[in-house]
Design a protein around this motif. Sequence first.
Motif, PDB file in Angstrom:
ATOM      1  N   PHE A 117       5.029  23.366  -6.211  1.00 39.06           N
ATOM      2  CA  PHE A 117       4.540  23.455  -7.588  1.00 39.06           C
ATOM      3  C   PHE A 117       4.131  24.874  -7.961  1.00 39.06           C
ATOM      4  O   PHE A 117       3.536  25.581  -7.136  1.00 39.06           O
ATOM      5  N   PRO A 118       4.400  25.284  -9.209  1.00 42.21           N
ATOM      6  CA  PRO A 118       3.901  26.588  -9.648  1.00 42.21           C
ATOM      7  C   PRO A 118       2.373  26.638  -9.508  1.00 42.21           C
ATOM      8  O   PRO A 118       1.701  25.652  -9.786  1.00 42.21           O
ATOM      9  N   PHE A 119       1.872  27.720  -9.059  1.00 47.60           N
ATOM     10  CA  PHE A 119       0.449  27.975  -8.832  1.00 47.60           C
ATOM     11  C   PHE A 119      -0.122  27.200  -7.634  1.00 47.60           C
ATOM     12  O   PHE A 119      -1.287  27.346  -7.311  1.00 47.60           O
ATOM     13  N   GLY A 120       0.685  26.383  -6.974  1.00 47.60           N
ATOM     14  CA  GLY A 120       0.202  25.583  -5.850  1.00 47.60           C
ATOM     15  C   GLY A 120      -0.271  26.417  -4.680  1.00 47.60           C
ATOM     16  O   GLY A 120      -1.324  26.144  -4.094  1.00 47.60           O
ATOM     17  N   THR A 121       0.479  27.444  -4.329  1.00 41.48           N
ATOM     18  CA  THR A 121       0.070  28.263  -3.188  1.00 41.48           C
ATOM     19  C   THR A 121      -1.170  29.089  -3.506  1.00 41.48           C
ATOM     20  O   THR A 121      -1.939  29.415  -2.609  1.00 41.48           O
ATOM     21  N   PHE A 122      -1.370  29.415  -4.781  1.00 37.86           N
ATOM     22  CA  PHE A 122      -2.599  30.122  -5.168  1.00 37.86           C
ATOM     23  C   PHE A 122      -3.814  29.219  -4.953  1.00 37.86           C
ATOM     24  O   PHE A 122      -4.866  29.659  -4.503  1.00 37.86           O
ATOM     25  N   TYR A 123      -3.655  27.939  -5.287  1.00 38.67           N
ATOM     26  CA  TYR A 123      -4.718  26.954  -5.076  1.00 38.67           C
ATOM     27  C   TYR A 123      -5.025  26.824  -3.577  1.00 38.67           C
ATOM     28  O   TYR A 123      -6.196  26.817  -3.171  1.00 38.67           O
ATOM     29  N   ILE A 124      -4.006  26.736  -2.768  1.00 41.68           N
ATOM     30  CA  ILE A 124      -4.191  26.599  -1.311  1.00 41.68           C
ATOM     31  C   ILE A 124      -4.903  27.824  -0.759  1.00 41.68           C
ATOM     32  O   ILE A 124      -5.819  27.703   0.050  1.00 41.68           O
ATOM     33  N   GLU A 125      -4.489  28.983  -1.200  1.00 45.04           N
ATOM     34  CA  GLU A 125      -5.119  30.219  -0.712  1.00 45.04           C
ATOM     35  C   GLU A 125      -6.599  30.224  -1.050  1.00 45.04           C
ATOM     36  O   GLU A 125      -7.434  30.564  -0.234  1.00 45.04           O
ATOM     37  N   LYS A 126      -6.926  29.805  -2.235  1.00 41.77           N
ATOM     38  CA  LYS A 126      -8.338  29.783  -2.680  1.00 41.77           C
ATOM     39  C   LYS A 126      -9.142  28.690  -1.976  1.00 41.77           C
ATOM     40  O   LYS A 126     -10.255  28.899  -1.525  1.00 41.77           O
ATOM     41  N   LYS A 127      -8.580  27.485  -1.889  1.00 39.59           N
ATOM     42  CA  LYS A 127      -9.318  26.327  -1.371  1.00 39.59           C
ATOM     43  C   LYS A 127      -9.379  26.281   0.155  1.00 39.59           C
ATOM     44  O   LYS A 127     -10.405  25.961   0.725  1.00 39.59           O
ATOM     45  N   TYR A 128      -8.260  26.586   0.837  1.00 34.76           N
ATOM     46  CA  TYR A 128      -8.201  26.394   2.289  1.00 34.76           C
ATOM     47  C   TYR A 128      -8.160  27.667   3.114  1.00 34.76           C
ATOM     48  O   TYR A 128      -8.437  27.641   4.305  1.00 34.76           O
TER      49      TYR A 128
END
Length: 92
Positions: free
Chosen positions: A77-88
């Motif tokens: 998903f677009p922006f998905g890896t940004f979320y993972i980087e921030k959250k995990y």
Amino acid sequence: MIKSFRSIALLEGISTLALYFFAMPMKYIANDPIYVKNIGMAHGVLFMLYIAFAILIKNQQKWDAKTFAIVCLASIFPFGTFYIEKKYLQNT
């Protein structure tokens, strides 16, 4: 290794956005498919690296099956890896 994964996650996210919001419109609106070929190739390599690194650091980060699945699926998903980087990955 986690630092490399964070970099790959960032680059994979950028390549996804470039593919979806630049290369594909150029292909279908401007009838210029070269961008999809080049950006798509880079994105494919980065996607495979992202998944490979996720597999390699799964045990190091002590991810359960659900977290690992979320990390892997986020790359679609677009922006998905940004979320993972921030959250995990932010606090590691």
